[in-house]
Design a protein around this motif. Structure first.
Motif, PDB file in Angstrom:
ATOM      1  N   ARG A  12       5.671  61.317 -41.850  1.00 44.94           N
ATOM      2  CA  ARG A  12       5.098  60.041 -42.271  1.00 44.94           C
ATOM      3  C   ARG A  12       5.773  59.372 -43.731  1.00 44.94           C
ATOM      4  NH1 ARG A  12       0.720  57.301 -40.179  1.00 44.94           N
ATOM      5  NH2 ARG A  12       1.819  58.095 -38.358  1.00 44.94           N
ATOM      6  N   PRO A  13       5.706  60.114 -44.688  1.00 46.48           N
ATOM      7  CA  PRO A  13       6.446  59.987 -45.968  1.00 46.48           C
ATOM      8  C   PRO A  13       7.720  59.519 -45.742  1.00 46.48           C
ATOM      9  CG  PRO A  13       5.283  61.928 -46.178  1.00 46.48           C
ATOM     10  CD  PRO A  13       4.950  61.735 -44.829  1.00 46.48           C
ATOM     11  N   ALA A  14       8.389  60.194 -45.134  1.00 52.19           N
ATOM     12  CA  ALA A  14       9.897  59.666 -44.902  1.00 52.19           C
ATOM     13  C   ALA A  14      10.109  58.259 -44.286  1.00 52.19           C
ATOM     14  CB  ALA A  14      10.675  60.664 -44.235  1.00 52.19           C
ATOM     15  N   GLN A  15       9.062  58.022 -43.397  1.00 48.21           N
ATOM     16  CA  GLN A  15       9.169  56.728 -42.921  1.00 48.21           C
ATOM     17  C   GLN A  15       8.790  55.504 -43.781  1.00 48.21           C
ATOM     18  OE1 GLN A  15       6.196  56.853 -39.422  1.00 48.21           O
ATOM     19  NE2 GLN A  15       7.489  58.719 -38.510  1.00 48.21           N
ATOM     20  N   VAL A  16       7.877  55.761 -44.437  1.00 44.89           N
ATOM     21  CA  VAL A  16       7.269  54.824 -45.668  1.00 44.89           C
ATOM     22  C   VAL A  16       8.526  54.574 -46.516  1.00 44.89           C
ATOM     23  CG1 VAL A  16       5.758  54.500 -47.548  1.00 44.89           C
ATOM     24  CG2 VAL A  16       4.993  55.152 -45.597  1.00 44.89           C
ATOM     25  N   GLY A  17       9.058  55.704 -46.974  1.00 43.63           N
ATOM     26  CA  GLY A  17      10.504  55.776 -47.755  1.00 43.63           C
ATOM     27  C   GLY A  17      11.503  54.871 -47.310  1.00 43.63           C
ATOM     28  N   PHE A  18      11.860  55.067 -46.016  1.00 42.73           N
ATOM     29  CA  PHE A  18      12.716  54.506 -45.402  1.00 42.73           C
ATOM     30  C   PHE A  18      12.568  53.045 -45.307  1.00 42.73           C
ATOM     31  CE2 PHE A  18      14.778  52.978 -41.364  1.00 42.73           C
ATOM     32  CZ  PHE A  18      15.905  53.107 -41.579  1.00 42.73           C
ATOM     33  N   VAL A  19      11.336  52.533 -44.713  1.00 40.61           N
ATOM     34  CA  VAL A  19      11.038  51.190 -44.800  1.00 40.61           C
ATOM     35  C   VAL A  19      11.296  50.437 -46.078  1.00 40.61           C
ATOM     36  CG1 VAL A  19       9.152  49.757 -44.234  1.00 40.61           C
ATOM     37  CG2 VAL A  19       9.451  51.496 -42.873  1.00 40.61           C
ATOM     38  N   LEU A  20      10.657  51.236 -47.211  1.00 38.43           N
ATOM     39  CA  LEU A  20      10.986  50.502 -48.733  1.00 38.43           C
ATOM     40  C   LEU A  20      12.301  50.431 -48.915  1.00 38.43           C
ATOM     41  CD1 LEU A  20       8.149  52.247 -50.519  1.00 38.43           C
ATOM     42  CD2 LEU A  20       8.270  50.069 -50.209  1.00 38.43           C
ATOM     43  N   VAL A  21      12.963  51.432 -48.598  1.00 35.53           N
ATOM     44  CA  VAL A  21      14.594  51.415 -48.948  1.00 35.53           C
ATOM     45  C   VAL A  21      15.104  50.069 -48.151  1.00 35.53           C
ATOM     46  CG1 VAL A  21      16.807  52.448 -48.876  1.00 35.53           C
ATOM     47  CG2 VAL A  21      14.888  53.481 -49.785  1.00 35.53           C
ATOM     48  N   LEU A  22      14.867  50.049 -46.929  1.00 31.08           N
ATOM     49  CA  LEU A  22      15.406  48.953 -46.090  1.00 31.08           C
ATOM     50  C   LEU A  22      14.942  47.613 -46.314  1.00 31.08           C
ATOM     51  CD1 LEU A  22      16.899  49.238 -43.102  1.00 31.08           C
ATOM     52  CD2 LEU A  22      14.724  48.668 -42.114  1.00 31.08           C
ATOM     53  N   ILE A  23      13.672  47.552 -46.802  1.00 32.03           N
ATOM     54  CA  ILE A  23      13.390  46.229 -47.373  1.00 32.03           C
ATOM     55  C   ILE A  23      14.082  45.766 -48.801  1.00 32.03           C
ATOM     56  CG2 ILE A  23      11.338  45.001 -48.359  1.00 32.03           C
ATOM     57  CD1 ILE A  23       9.555  46.587 -46.626  1.00 32.03           C
ATOM     58  N   VAL A  24      14.197  46.680 -49.595  1.00 33.90           N
ATOM     59  CA  VAL A  24      14.978  46.282 -50.640  1.00 33.90           C
ATOM     60  C   VAL A  24      16.210  46.137 -50.449  1.00 33.90           C
ATOM     61  CG1 VAL A  24      15.495  46.956 -52.957  1.00 33.90           C
ATOM     62  CG2 VAL A  24      13.198  47.376 -51.884  1.00 33.90           C
ATOM     63  N   SER A  25      17.031  47.005 -49.407  1.00 34.78           N
ATOM     64  CA  SER A  25      18.356  46.779 -49.222  1.00 34.78           C
ATOM     65  C   SER A  25      18.541  45.278 -48.366  1.00 34.78           C
ATOM     66  CB  SER A  25      18.864  47.938 -48.300  1.00 34.78           C
ATOM     67  OG  SER A  25      18.469  49.093 -48.744  1.00 34.78           O
ATOM     68  N   LEU A  26      17.830  45.054 -47.636  1.00 33.12           N
ATOM     69  CA  LEU A  26      17.893  43.836 -46.769  1.00 33.12           C
ATOM     70  C   LEU A  26      17.732  42.522 -47.827  1.00 33.12           C
ATOM     71  CD1 LEU A  26      16.073  44.651 -43.402  1.00 33.12           C
ATOM     72  CD2 LEU A  26      18.450  44.025 -43.887  1.00 33.12           C
ATOM     73  N   ALA A  27      16.909  42.733 -48.485  1.00 32.12           N
ATOM     74  CA  ALA A  27      16.646  41.527 -49.484  1.00 32.12           C
ATOM     75  C   ALA A  27      17.736  41.519 -50.470  1.00 32.12           C
ATOM     76  CB  ALA A  27      15.433  41.939 -50.510  1.00 32.12           C
ATOM     77  N   ALA A  28      18.348  42.689 -50.806  1.00 32.16           N
ATOM     78  CA  ALA A  28      19.540  42.566 -51.634  1.00 32.16           C
ATOM     79  C   ALA A  28      20.854  41.835 -51.009  1.00 32.16           C
ATOM     80  CB  ALA A  28      19.985  44.013 -52.171  1.00 32.16           C
ATOM     81  N   LEU A  29      20.793  42.378 -49.583  1.00 35.16           N
ATOM     82  CA  LEU A  29      22.069  41.712 -48.903  1.00 35.16           C
ATOM     83  C   LEU A  29      21.836  40.385 -48.494  1.00 35.16           C
ATOM     84  CD1 LEU A  29      22.758  44.728 -46.425  1.00 35.16           C
ATOM     85  CD2 LEU A  29      24.098  44.156 -48.277  1.00 35.16           C
ATOM     86  N   ALA A  30      20.591  39.873 -48.058  1.00 36.41           N
ATOM     87  CA  ALA A  30      20.167  38.623 -47.563  1.00 36.41           C
ATOM     88  C   ALA A  30      19.729  37.561 -48.721  1.00 36.41           C
ATOM     89  CB  ALA A  30      19.302  38.581 -46.495  1.00 36.41           C
TER      90      ALA A  30
END
Lengths: 277, 548, 340
Positions: A12-30
């Motif tokens: 579960r923690p890795a999933q949360v981490g992945f989602v957080l990183v994903l959100i920030v990365s997407l925000a940065a790209l878009a």
């Protein structure tokens, strides 16, 4: 690979981490799609205007749209932190690989160098590096990168030593392959996984270091969209800037948290000993 | 066993501490409530040698420890030099070349020496003489203010005669700046025995003036950000009620304001203008604001030899056209007036309502014209390095923000500004090396005389721009006119000459873009009564006391 | 054992020399010309040349280095180009201020971190375990300057129970002339003043708590992991099987073994705190080494920077050496040479 996925599905923690990183990365790209304002497009002179429908986070102390600044800030902050980590990986990896593979006095000399670098507290060393290089965001990449290199060097050396003693390396050598070829084709690819884990965690600490240095005023242009700088810009206004400080701080916290959670997850997956816990 | 180790350890610590020297346990006492105040200010004081500093942060502390022959008026918008300083009376001859001062009797310096005419001569000589045995490393005000003094003579124990090479009607104001503070002769003798680079540090922690406060032991000057002043029992104005003043430094406005409101400190400077209304209503706080005699401006390097594109007058014109003061004024929450000339309002020589031609164009037209000028000069896309101070100044509370406005506005006309933030202490050296095409900085008047702006900022001597002239602009005719205006003894005539300069220099040469003149602010604990703020913005506490 | 200690001491010497060379070179690597700062605007090229001569900046580098080394060994770090004050005097006040803060933070971190780790390990997957893991994670991800801001706003600005910053209220105490900069020790043993000591502690509390965040997280995490490992080992299981209740086991057997590596890491972390206090000091106006260094970097004042780097690195090496040695003393397996 399937093993990794299976592990990830249960962690579960890795999933949360992945989602957080994903959100920030997407925000940065878009960033340009997410907001109509550029990070330095003046909107109005109503400094620190409260959130409104047009500006969900309101305006900052310069009359910029704060949401745009934060989104573009994700871009800058991530770019600097990732570049710094890559630099650390490159420098540290090279030192570690050479030390481990060549051995003898080269090993001794390089590891002394690493010890020497580690005899300075890292944040302080970064501060001093910026003093030498000059204050700018690009120089922060170099400073934070160099400061992060020693841990990669140690890890890389340990990995190279482990792999060097394996049989297939012996047989490669007996086939008459050159050292460079062995190092690049056989040794390095097998060392990479633990270094990637280290790098994931490294991005988190690089973000903290960069933001900290920027906060101290070592980031050059104070209005570059970078989270540490955005935080600092809100700091100075007693009654109006608190919201801006809060938003920027939360962004830093959650992004670092994301990288750390995800990195921990990766490490757990690699290290079966910790997996049983 | 364990107890024994503890006992030995504690003894060892006590002995070690005792061996280190330092204070005595019996000296420690808690200062009575209401006898001590903390001043939390934005600046620090690294150099408390009145003859060598040029920083406002130093001057605020110096003003509590040293005095001048003259005293600035209190409660007037314009600065008037009055009696009440160390001179009881003075006479000035008809062409303002000879000033005769009667020195106050019964005044003692902190080191016990008596004040007399010889002491005044010795102190002024340290500023006046080219090669004084106790001279500081640098005397930034000497060139503009003291070079024309021919001699300082003590004709008897209580009379000092100052003679000038040429008429100098503004010299009373000169005697009111910190460079003319009177330092004890004993201290000057001691300074002469030190190496020149050690003098500043010594006098900084061993002040010897006649003011109400002093630094009692050198250890009370911890560093420029933490200074403890103690009242001087022998002060000629009577022992102050506030016995102890601690100066501390806090760069951000947030913490300064919060600590004052929390009652943690008692006096602060430079509050955030958007907060003034709410702070002013707070019964716990007395807010003091005034239109300061200051100017925030953008200097443009005019010197051909320095090789910047700003040497081209048309590029300077374009920059002036591109600048919009509106966001700056808004950033100051309206507590700053847009400025179009050198001399700030409330001062002699300010041509009210006058604007240079370029500043009167409508915005769109100005921008269009600026773009054309930049293009014609081949300056499009060129980079310009701009200095800005690394800490807020009273005239520039938001250095980063204002710099950023300028950056944006110049971008609109095709110029790229690169920011270079550095301490003020380095500015002069760098400017005189010709490092900067643009300098964002300001100036605070301290004599009330327009020459205090024209002389150091847009003039010079010996064919060279003055040390503080960040524009590096030097034009012989301008310099001559500035000098002529400075020695004009008729006030109306003097003012007319300054008007003429303003109307000529900006249109013709455009060396700088005046930006704003900011209102200034202090705030203190409302229980503290009797704080004196004079017309130059100097605060004093010798008459202050807490009242419930 | 002693030969082992001696060998470590000797090994530190080249490291210290390397540090001295690096800090010496730092002065030359910095941009800007110190003589311009020293002389100010009245300087002529001749005067600049003369000052360069006087400062010895014209001589060959190696000569300058040995001069520097000699001065440093005599405790002379030169003078700041800006303030003209001897750097050694300033460091004598600043370094102890930072040590005091770092010690307080380390003490706090050790107590809280170890307790948290132990409580978590005793009942894995319990509430405390969840708290411990959560804290460990958030603690290391926290931008410390932001936490400092929040703490300051809440505890000093909002609740008003702790001071905003500084070491004590200078205005109210007269005659406190500490010689060393270890204010708390001075207040306790030289001035014997309980009231002043309490005031110093009151000021220390907030910055120490903020600075303790990261080490607390690290220690808690490490203690928990070690405890779990030790508790899982055979002898503990045997003890449990024999019917011993949990608490004595934890106290008597497990804790002791689990803590040795934790204590070693405390030593290293203390060294890091000395440099890592930069941000905390800035927020709480703590007049320590960190604020001193940042100020020197911003105005590019070479001598203070050089001296600070030298002092911190030397201190760091010394702390690591002490940790190593004490580790040798604690752990009998390492007493006879061997790898490390």
């Amino acid at each position: 690979m399937r093993d990794a996925l299976k592990f990830f599905m249960r962690h579960r923690p890795a999933q949360v981490g992945f989602v957080l990183v994903l959100i920030v990365s997407l925000a940065a790209l878009a960033a340009p799609i997410l907001t109509p304002w550029g990070p330095r497009d003046p909107v109005s002179y109503e400094f620190f205007a409260a959130p409104s429908s047009g500006h969900p986070l309101g305006l900052d102390g310069q009359g910029y749209d704060l949401l745009s600044r934060i989104v573009y800030g994700a871009r800058t902050t991530l770019r600097i932190a990732i570049l710094a980590t890559l630099l650390a990986l490159l420098i540290g990896g090279a030192i570690g690989a050479l030390a481990g593979y060549v051995g003898r006095w080269v090993d001794l000399a390089l590891m002394r160098l690493v010890d020497f670098m580690m005899s300075f507290p890292s944040f302080l060393l970064a501060v001093v590096m910026v003093a030498i290089l000059g204050k700018s965001l690009d120089n922060l990449v170099v400073a934070v990168g160099i400061v992060g290199a020693p841990q990669f060097a140690r890890q890389m050396r340990a990995e190279v030593l482990r792999i060097k003693s394996m049989e297939y390396i012996e047989s490669a050598r007996s086939l008459g392959y050159s050292h460079l070829r062995i190092l690049l084709r056989h040794v390095l690819p097998n060392c990479l996984t633990p270094l990637i884990v280290l790098a994931t965690l490294g991005v988190g600490s690089a973000i903290l270091n960069v933001a900290g240095l920027a906060f101290l005023g070592l980031g050059g242009d104070p209005f570059d969209p970078e989270w540490g700088l955005i935080l600092k810009a809100g700091w100075n206004s007693p009654t109006q800037g608190a919201f801006q400080v809060g938003v920027a701080g939360l962004c830093i916290l959650f992004t670092v948290l994301g990288f750390n959670l995800f990195g921990d997850g990766l490490r757990d997956w690699l290290d079966p000993r910790s997996r049983t816990r | 066993m364990l107890k024994a180790i503890w006992a030995v350890g504690l003894c060892a610590i006590s002995f070690a501490l005792a061996a280190c020297g330092g204070g005595n346990s019996s000296d420690l006492k808690k200062v009575e409530k209401g006898k001590a105040i903390t001043v939390l200010r934005s600046d620090k004081s690294d150099n408390l040698d009145p003859h060598s500093t040029s920083s406002g942060g130093d001057v605020r502390v110096l003003s509590l420890m040293y005095e001048h022959l003259v005293k600035a008026s209190v409660g007037t918008a314009e600065v008037v030099w009055e009696k009440g300083g160390l001179a009881d009376d003075w006479t000035i001859n008809a062409d303002s070349t000879v000033y005769t001062f009667k020195i106050k009797k019964g005044v003692k310096f902190h080191d016990g020496t008596d004040l007399n005419a010889q002491a005044v001569k010795k102190s002024l000589d340290r500023m006046v003489l080219e090669d004084h045995p106790a001279r500081p490393m640098e005397r930034p005000y000497r060139d503009s203010y003291f070079k024309d003094v021919k001699s300082v003579e003590a004709t008897d124990d209580w009379t000092v005669v100052i003679t000038h090479k040429s008429p100098n009607p503004r010299f009373l104001g000169t005697l009111g700046i910190h460079s003319a503070m009177i330092v004890s002769p004993k201290a000057i003798d001691h300074l002469a025995t030190l190496k020149v680079e050690e003098r500043k540090a010594w006098i900084t922690s061993n002040p010897a003036g006649t003011g109400a406060y002093t630094i009692k032991t050198p250890a009370d000057y911890k560093d420029g950000t933490d200074i403890t002043l103690t009242s001087f029992a022998g002060f000629h104005g009577g022992a102050p009620k506030i016995e102890r003043i601690v100066f501390q430094t806090q760069q951000d406005m947030r913490t300064r304001t919060q600590r004052l409101v929390a009652g943690d400190v008692h006096f602060i400077d430079s509050l955030d203008p958007p907060d003034w209304d709410s702070i002013g209503k707070n019964p716990k706080v007395t807010l003091y604001t005034w239109q300061g005699q200051n100017l925030c401006y953008l200097a443009m390097n005019c010197r051909e030899e320095d090789g910047h594109i700003t040497a081209d007058r048309n590029v300077r014109e374009a920059i002036a056209l591109a600048i919009n003061r509106e966001p700056m004024v808004a950033k100051f929450a309206g507590r700053a007036k847009p400025q179009h000339v050198l001399i700030p309002p409330t001062m002699l020589g300010h041509p009210k309502g006058y604007k240079p031609k370029a500043d009167s164009l409508p915005r769109s037209e100005a921008l269009e014209r600026a773009r054309q000028l930049v293009k014609a000069a081949g300056a499009e896309g060129k980079e310009l390095k701009m200095y800005l101070p690394d800490t807020a100044r009273p005239y520039l509370l938001y250095p980063d923000e204002v710099a950023n406005f300028i950056q944006q506005q110049l971008k609109e006309v095709g110029l790229t500004v690169v920011l270079d933030k550095a301490p003020l202490a380095e500015l002069t050296a760098r400017v005189n090396r010709g490092d900067y095409p643009l300098v964002l900085i300001g100036w605070m008047g301290d004599t009330g005389e327009p020459h205090n702006f024209w002389g150091p900022l847009l003039s010079g001597s010996d064919g060279k721009p003055a040390g503080n002239n960040n524009t590096r602009f030097f034009h012989l005719d301008v310099a001559k006119k500035v000098d002529a205006a400075g020695v004009e003894t008729n006030r109306t005539e003097r003012e007319a000459r300054y008007f003429e300069l303003e109307k000529w220099v900006h249109d013709e040469f455009r060396p700088m873009v005046p930006l704003v003149s900011a209102e200034q602010s202090y705030a203190w604990d409302s229980k503290l009564k009797g704080v004196e703020v004079d017309s130059t913005g100097t605060f004093r506490f010798h008459k202050a006391a807490f009242e419930e | 054992m002693f030969s082992n200690i001696l060998r470590r001491l000797l090994a530190a010497i080249p490291m210290l020399l390397a540090i001295s060379v690096a800090s010496f070179l730092l002065l030359h690597a910095l941009p800007g010309d110190p003589t311009a700062v020293l002389l100010g605007q009245e300087a002529t090229p001749e005067q600049m040349a003369q000052v360069r001569q006087e400062l010895g900046l014209n001589r060959p580098l190696h000569v300058q280095y040995f001069d520097f080394l000699g001065n440093v060994l005599r405790g002379d770090f030169g003078r700041s180009f800006f303030s003209g004050r001897p750097v050694a005097d300033e460091l004598a006040l600043k370094v102890p201020a930072t040590i005091e803060l770092a010690l307080a933070a380390m003490l706090l971190a050790s107590i809280v971190g170890i307790s948290l780790g132990v409580l978590a390990a005793v009942r894995p997957r319990g509430v405390m375990d969840f708290l411990c893991l959560g804290f460990a994670l958030v603690g290391v991800s926290m931008p410390i300057f932001w936490l400092g801001f929040l703490a300051q706003q809440a505890l000093a600005g909002g609740a008003g129970i702790l001071p905003f910053g500084g070491r004590y209220d200078t205005a109210t105490w007269e005659g406190f002339v500490p010689a060393t900069g270890f204010f708390i020790l001075e207040a306790m043993f030289r001035y014997n003043s309980v009231e002043l000591t309490l005031e110093l502690l009151h000021h220390l509390a907030l910055p120490a708590m903020v600075l303790a965040t990261v080490p607390t997280a690290l220690i808690a995490r490490m203690t928990r992991a070690n405890m779990l490992e030790v508790l899982g080992q055979d002898y503990i299981r045997t003890a449990r099987a024999k019917g011993l209740s949990t608490t004595p086991i934890v106290m008597r057997h497990a804790l002791r073994n689990a803590l040795i590596p934790v204590i070693t890491s405390i030593g290293t972390q203390f060294g890091y705190l000395l440099g890592g206090a930069v941000l905390t000091e800035t927020i709480f106006s703590w007049p320590g080494l960190g604020t001193y260094v940042v100020h020197a970097v911003i105005i590019l004042d070479g001598k203070p920077l050089q001296a600070s780097v030298l002092v911190v690195a030397t201190f760091f090496v010394a702390v690591n050496l002490l940790t190593d040695i004490s580790y040798t003393l604690i752990d009998p397996r390492l007493r006879h040479g061997g790898a490390a």
